[in-house]
Design a protein around this motif. Structure first.
Motif, mmCIF file in Angstrom:
data_model
loop_
_atom_site.group_PDB
_atom_site.id
_atom_site.type_symbol
_atom_site.label_atom_id
_atom_site.label_comp_id
_atom_site.label_asym_id
_atom_site.label_seq_id
_atom_site.Cartn_x
_atom_site.Cartn_y
_atom_site.Cartn_z
ATOM 1 N N THR A 66 -13.408 -3.001 -9.128
ATOM 2 C CA THR A 66 -13.235 -2.092 -7.817
ATOM 3 C C THR A 66 -11.800 -1.546 -7.912
ATOM 4 O O THR A 66 -10.971 -2.181 -8.269
ATOM 5 N N TYR B 84 -7.765 -0.316 -10.908
ATOM 6 C CA TYR B 84 -8.995 -1.092 -11.117
ATOM 7 C C TYR B 84 -8.615 -2.498 -11.200
ATOM 8 O O TYR B 84 -7.787 -2.674 -12.242
ATOM 9 N N GLN B 85 -9.412 -3.398 -10.532
ATOM 10 C CA GLN B 85 -9.332 -4.916 -10.979
ATOM 11 C C GLN B 85 -10.867 -5.437 -10.814
ATOM 12 O O GLN B 85 -11.263 -5.214 -9.756
ATOM 13 N N SER C 54 0.839 -1.251 -0.124
ATOM 14 C CA SER C 54 -0.153 -0.145 -0.048
ATOM 15 C C SER C 54 0.746 1.306 -0.218
ATOM 16 O O SER C 54 0.430 2.559 -0.332
ATOM 17 N N ARG D 65 -8.313 -0.336 -6.125
ATOM 18 C CA ARG D 65 -7.315 -0.864 -5.042
ATOM 19 C C ARG D 65 -6.620 0.482 -4.916
ATOM 20 O O ARG D 65 -5.939 0.979 -6.062
ATOM 21 N N ASP D 66 -6.519 1.208 -3.949
ATOM 22 C CA ASP D 66 -5.687 2.309 -3.693
ATOM 23 C C ASP D 66 -4.473 2.159 -3.204
ATOM 24 O O ASP D 66 -4.001 1.396 -2.581
#
Ligand SMILES: Nc1ncnc2c1ncn2[C@@H]1O[C@H](COP(=O)(O)OP(=O)(O)OP(=O)(O)O)[C@@H](O)[C@H]1O
Ligand SMILES: [Mg+2]
Length: 332
Positions: free
Chosen positions: A140, A136-137, A102, A142-143
């Motif tokens: 949705t 995006y995957q 992250s 993912r940040d």
């Protein structure tokens, strides 16, 4: 420790490597904010085929997905590269492919055509700093927080020179003496770089506005004339690389059309090259870029000291990475 990335943002393709993995995707960006996508399969596993990213609160299709989904997809053909956020979206999308935690720290070595080095500060401003990116995957996002702590911008063809000469930690000494030229034939431009005794010579390095896109326009018009096929030149890559198109369900071999276009383009490149360089003054010349690969059968017979660079499409980005690594080693 920050991941070191070599990033070559071409007018045709983005090429990126961290020394272990590498990615290549078309330099095409499309607006995705208004789009609903309906997947016909459950898993969307190909990260390059389905690249969709959120940058500065806007969502973009990037690469192949932009060609597929966006009516307004564009390859920024303007060679000033000052248009909007194009370069920033392509660079950050490439960096996003290397995010594995992250928190992601990166150091980037990238390039500009020798004739566009005045845009170096603009490029650094676009890319350096902390960015919040959504990748995006399967619908949705993912940040990821991406921290790009340094951006070094060098003349693009030097990447090819370094990829040829910097193997391991020592330069290959035989390459450092005399005069070396790199002829990097890309999608829109041909970049020429002269290196003397290991030093880049800006006064003998330049950018010519000739590239594979000229051959693609030629190929597209012949496909229209001979088969009634209407294709935007920027969608032709796959067909040209495979040498085939499908007409009413039937495969048609287009290699003769492509070879004719490449031969005509090679002649044009040679004429431009001779007007800028006296090639007999060079001890060695490396041909590079996707155009170097496609035109080498027609160019090399006219250039006795010429050689096609190893893996010419990714040579620049691999060389940028090798240069960054070498600098890290000398700093220690
Ligand atoms: N495997 C391949 N064989 C032949 N040509 C290829 C292959 N892969 C890509 N190409 C062609 O190479 C071209 C892109 O070359 P390259 O990546 O060197 O250009 P670029 O760096 O994006 O452009 P520029 O240097 O003008 O900014 C594309 O037109 C593509 O069709
Ligand atoms: Mg290039």
């Amino acid at each position: 420790m920050a991941q070191l990335l070599g990033l070559d943002i071409g007018y045709g393709f983005v090429k990126a490597t961290n020394g272990e993995n590498g990615y290549v995707f078309p330099s095409v960006v499309g607006d995705a904010s208004e789009k609903q996508i309906y997947y016909s399969t459950i898993q969307q596993t190909d990260p390059l085929g389905n690249l969709r990213v959120r940058i500065d609160d806007r969502v973009f299709f990037v690469g192949k997905s932009a060609i597929r989904h966006s009516n307004l997809a564009f390859r920024a053909l303007s060679t000033t590269r000052s248009e909007g956020t194009h370069m920033r979206v392509l660079s950050l999308s490439a960096v996003a492919l290397f995010c594995d935690r992250s928190q992601n720290k990166f150091e980037v070595v990238t390039g500009l055509p020798p004739g566009r080095m005045h845009l170096a500060k603009y490029m650094v401003d676009q890319v350096k700093g902390i960015h919040r990116i959504g990748v995006y995957q399967n619908g949705t996002a993912r940040d990821a927080e991406v921290d790009i702590s340094s951006v070094e911008v060098v003349p693009q063809p030097l990447g090819t020179y370094w990829s040829q000469t910097l193997s391991g930690s020592e330069p290959a000494a035989e390459h450092l003496e005399g005069r070396t030229g790199v002829i990097d034939i890309g999608y829109v431009t041909t970049d020429l770089a002269a290196i003397e005794d290991g030093e880049f010579v800006p006064g003998r390095s330049t950018t010519i506005k000739v590239g594979l896109a000229d051959a693609y326009v030629d190929i597209a018009s012949r496909l229209f004339r001979e088969y009634g096929l209407e294709r935007e030149p920027y969608t032709l890559d796959g067909a040209v690389i495979k040498g085939k198109v499908t007409v009413s369900g039937e495969e048609v071999d287009i290699t003769p059309i492509c070879n004719g276009a490449f031969e005509r383009l090679a002649t044009k490149v040679l004429v431009e090259l001779m007007s800028v360089w006296r090639i007999q003054e060079f001890d060695r010349l490396y041909l590079s870029g996707g155009g170097g690969q496609s035109l080498s059968p027609y160019l090399l017979p006219h250039v006795p000291q010429g050689k096609l660079a190893d893996d010419p499409i990714t040579a620049n980005c691999r060389g940028f990475w090798a240069w960054g690594k070498r600098q890290r080693q000398t700093e220690i």
